[in-house]
Design a protein around this motif. Structure first.
Motif, PDB file in Angstrom:
ATOM      1  N   VAL A 122       0.836  -1.189   0.000  1.00 34.23           N
ATOM      2  CA  VAL A 122       0.000   0.000   0.000  1.00 34.23           C
ATOM      3  C   VAL A 122       0.882   1.254   0.000  1.00 34.23           C
ATOM      4  N   GLN A 123       1.973   1.194   0.743  1.00 39.62           N
ATOM      5  CA  GLN A 123       2.882   2.342   0.785  1.00 39.62           C
ATOM      6  C   GLN A 123       3.418   2.657  -0.611  1.00 39.62           C
ATOM      7  N   ASP A 124       3.711   1.613  -1.396  1.00 39.97           N
ATOM      8  CA  ASP A 124       4.198   1.816  -2.764  1.00 39.97           C
ATOM      9  C   ASP A 124       3.139   2.505  -3.625  1.00 39.97           C
ATOM     10  N   ILE A 125       1.890   2.161  -3.408  1.00 36.88           N
ATOM     11  CA  ILE A 125       0.797   2.779  -4.167  1.00 36.88           C
ATOM     12  C   ILE A 125       0.728   4.269  -3.856  1.00 36.88           C
ATOM     13  N   PHE A 126       0.863   4.620  -2.578  1.00 37.09           N
ATOM     14  CA  PHE A 126       0.850   6.035  -2.202  1.00 37.09           C
ATOM     15  C   PHE A 126       2.055   6.777  -2.779  1.00 37.09           C
ATOM     16  N   GLN A 127       3.207   6.126  -2.811  1.00 41.98           N
ATOM     17  CA  GLN A 127       4.405   6.729  -3.414  1.00 41.98           C
ATOM     18  C   GLN A 127       4.172   6.974  -4.900  1.00 41.98           C
ATOM     19  N   ASP A 128       3.574   6.002  -5.576  1.00 44.38           N
ATOM     20  CA  ASP A 128       3.278   6.162  -7.000  1.00 44.38           C
ATOM     21  C   ASP A 128       2.289   7.306  -7.225  1.00 44.38           C
ATOM     22  N   LEU A 129       1.279   7.403  -6.375  1.00 44.72           N
ATOM     23  CA  LEU A 129       0.302   8.482  -6.485  1.00 44.72           C
ATOM     24  C   LEU A 129       0.981   9.829  -6.308  1.00 44.72           C
ATOM     25  N   ARG A 130       1.831   9.917  -5.324  1.00 44.43           N
ATOM     26  CA  ARG A 130       2.545  11.181  -5.085  1.00 44.43           C
ATOM     27  C   ARG A 130       3.383  11.559  -6.307  1.00 44.43           C
ATOM     28  N   GLY A 131       4.055  10.583  -6.914  1.00 43.65           N
ATOM     29  CA  GLY A 131       4.824  10.837  -8.120  1.00 43.65           C
ATOM     30  C   GLY A 131       3.939  11.266  -9.279  1.00 43.65           C
ATOM     31  N   ASP A 132       2.785  10.611  -9.430  1.00 36.53           N
ATOM     32  CA  ASP A 132       1.843  10.985 -10.486  1.00 36.53           C
ATOM     33  C   ASP A 132       1.369  12.426 -10.305  1.00 36.53           C
ATOM     34  N   ILE A 133       1.044  12.789  -9.070  1.00 38.84           N
ATOM     35  CA  ILE A 133       0.579  14.147  -8.803  1.00 38.84           C
ATOM     36  C   ILE A 133       1.700  15.150  -9.071  1.00 38.84           C
ATOM     37  N   ASP A 134       2.916  14.839  -8.658  1.00 37.88           N
ATOM     38  CA  ASP A 134       4.048  15.727  -8.934  1.00 37.88           C
ATOM     39  C   ASP A 134       4.231  15.948 -10.429  1.00 37.88           C
ATOM     40  N   ASP A 135       4.030  14.897 -11.226  1.00 38.75           N
ATOM     41  CA  ASP A 135       4.180  15.011 -12.680  1.00 38.75           C
ATOM     42  C   ASP A 135       3.115  15.920 -13.299  1.00 38.75           C
ATOM     43  N   ILE A 136       1.976  16.018 -12.665  1.00 40.31           N
ATOM     44  CA  ILE A 136       0.861  16.813 -13.173  1.00 40.31           C
ATOM     45  C   ILE A 136       1.033  18.293 -12.828  1.00 40.31           C
ATOM     46  N   LEU A 137       1.645  18.592 -11.705  1.00 36.85           N
ATOM     47  CA  LEU A 137       1.712  19.958 -11.174  1.00 36.85           C
ATOM     48  C   LEU A 137       2.957  20.715 -11.611  1.00 36.85           C
ATOM     49  N   THR A 138       2.837  22.040 -11.590  1.00 35.50           N
ATOM     50  CA  THR A 138       4.005  22.896 -11.779  1.00 35.50           C
ATOM     51  C   THR A 138       4.828  22.867 -10.497  1.00 35.50           C
ATOM     52  N   ASP A 139       6.026  23.420 -10.533  1.00 36.13           N
ATOM     53  CA  ASP A 139       6.872  23.458  -9.335  1.00 36.13           C
ATOM     54  C   ASP A 139       6.191  24.206  -8.191  1.00 36.13           C
ATOM     55  N   ALA A 140       5.577  25.339  -8.491  1.00 37.31           N
ATOM     56  CA  ALA A 140       4.898  26.123  -7.450  1.00 37.31           C
ATOM     57  C   ALA A 140       3.723  25.348  -6.862  1.00 37.31           C
ATOM     58  N   GLN A 141       2.965  24.666  -7.728  1.00 38.04           N
ATOM     59  CA  GLN A 141       1.834  23.870  -7.255  1.00 38.04           C
ATOM     60  C   GLN A 141       2.315  22.682  -6.423  1.00 38.04           C
ATOM     61  N   GLN A 142       3.447  22.095  -6.804  1.00 34.86           N
ATOM     62  CA  GLN A 142       4.016  20.992  -6.021  1.00 34.86           C
ATOM     63  C   GLN A 142       4.345  21.457  -4.612  1.00 34.86           C
ATOM     64  N   ALA A 143       4.906  22.650  -4.486  1.00 33.85           N
ATOM     65  CA  ALA A 143       5.244  23.190  -3.164  1.00 33.85           C
ATOM     66  C   ALA A 143       3.979  23.381  -2.334  1.00 33.85           C
ATOM     67  N   GLN A 144       2.926  23.895  -2.945  1.00 35.84           N
ATOM     68  CA  GLN A 144       1.652  24.067  -2.242  1.00 35.84           C
ATOM     69  C   GLN A 144       1.103  22.716  -1.799  1.00 35.84           C
ATOM     70  N   PHE A 145       1.154  21.749  -2.701  1.00 30.49           N
ATOM     71  CA  PHE A 145       0.647  20.418  -2.389  1.00 30.49           C
ATOM     72  C   PHE A 145       1.410  19.816  -1.214  1.00 30.49           C
ATOM     73  N   ARG A 146       2.730  19.881  -1.257  1.00 30.20           N
ATOM     74  CA  ARG A 146       3.543  19.292  -0.187  1.00 30.20           C
ATOM     75  C   ARG A 146       3.241  19.941   1.164  1.00 30.20           C
ATOM     76  N   ALA A 147       3.129  21.267   1.178  1.00 32.25           N
ATOM     77  CA  ALA A 147       2.835  21.970   2.429  1.00 32.25           C
ATOM     78  C   ALA A 147       1.458  21.573   2.963  1.00 32.25           C
ATOM     79  N   ALA A 148       0.476  21.521   2.083  1.00 29.61           N
ATOM     80  CA  ALA A 148      -0.878  21.157   2.510  1.00 29.61           C
ATOM     81  C   ALA A 148      -0.936  19.701   2.951  1.00 29.61           C
TER      82      ALA A 148
END
Length: 87
Positions: free
Chosen positions: A1-27
């Motif tokens: 399950v942890q691997d699935i969450f890691q993959d999701l996080r990577g997928d989301i990072d690929d979708i977002l701009t750098d600024a949006q990634q920073a917002q996502f990580r903070a939130a």
């Protein structure tokens, strides 16, 4: 399950701009919830929203596939409690 969450996080990072990634990580660090963190991102395009939604649905399906019925029920209860505690 942890691997699935890691993959999701990577997928989301690929979708977002750098600024949006920073917002996502903070939130995410504050909420510990992908959906809440994604909702906190400014200026998401409709395409980005659709891609994030699809990535999250795919991850939910993958998680459901690896859990037993009892584990799925426990997860549903945990998520329900989290939603109620946020209100």
């Amino acid at each position: 399950v942890q691997d699935i969450f890691q993959d999701l996080r990577g997928d989301i990072d690929d979708i977002l701009t750098d600024a949006q990634q920073a917002q996502f990580r903070a939130a995410y660090q504050e909420a510990q919830d992908f959906r809440t963190a994604a909702a906190a991102i400014d200026n998401l395009t409709n395409d980005q929203k659709a891609q994030i939604r699809a990535a999250m649905q795919e991850s939910r399906g993958e998680i459901s596939d690896v859990l037993t019925e009892d584990q799925r029920a426990e997860l549903r209860a945990l998520l329900q409690d989290r939603r109620q505690n946020r209100r």
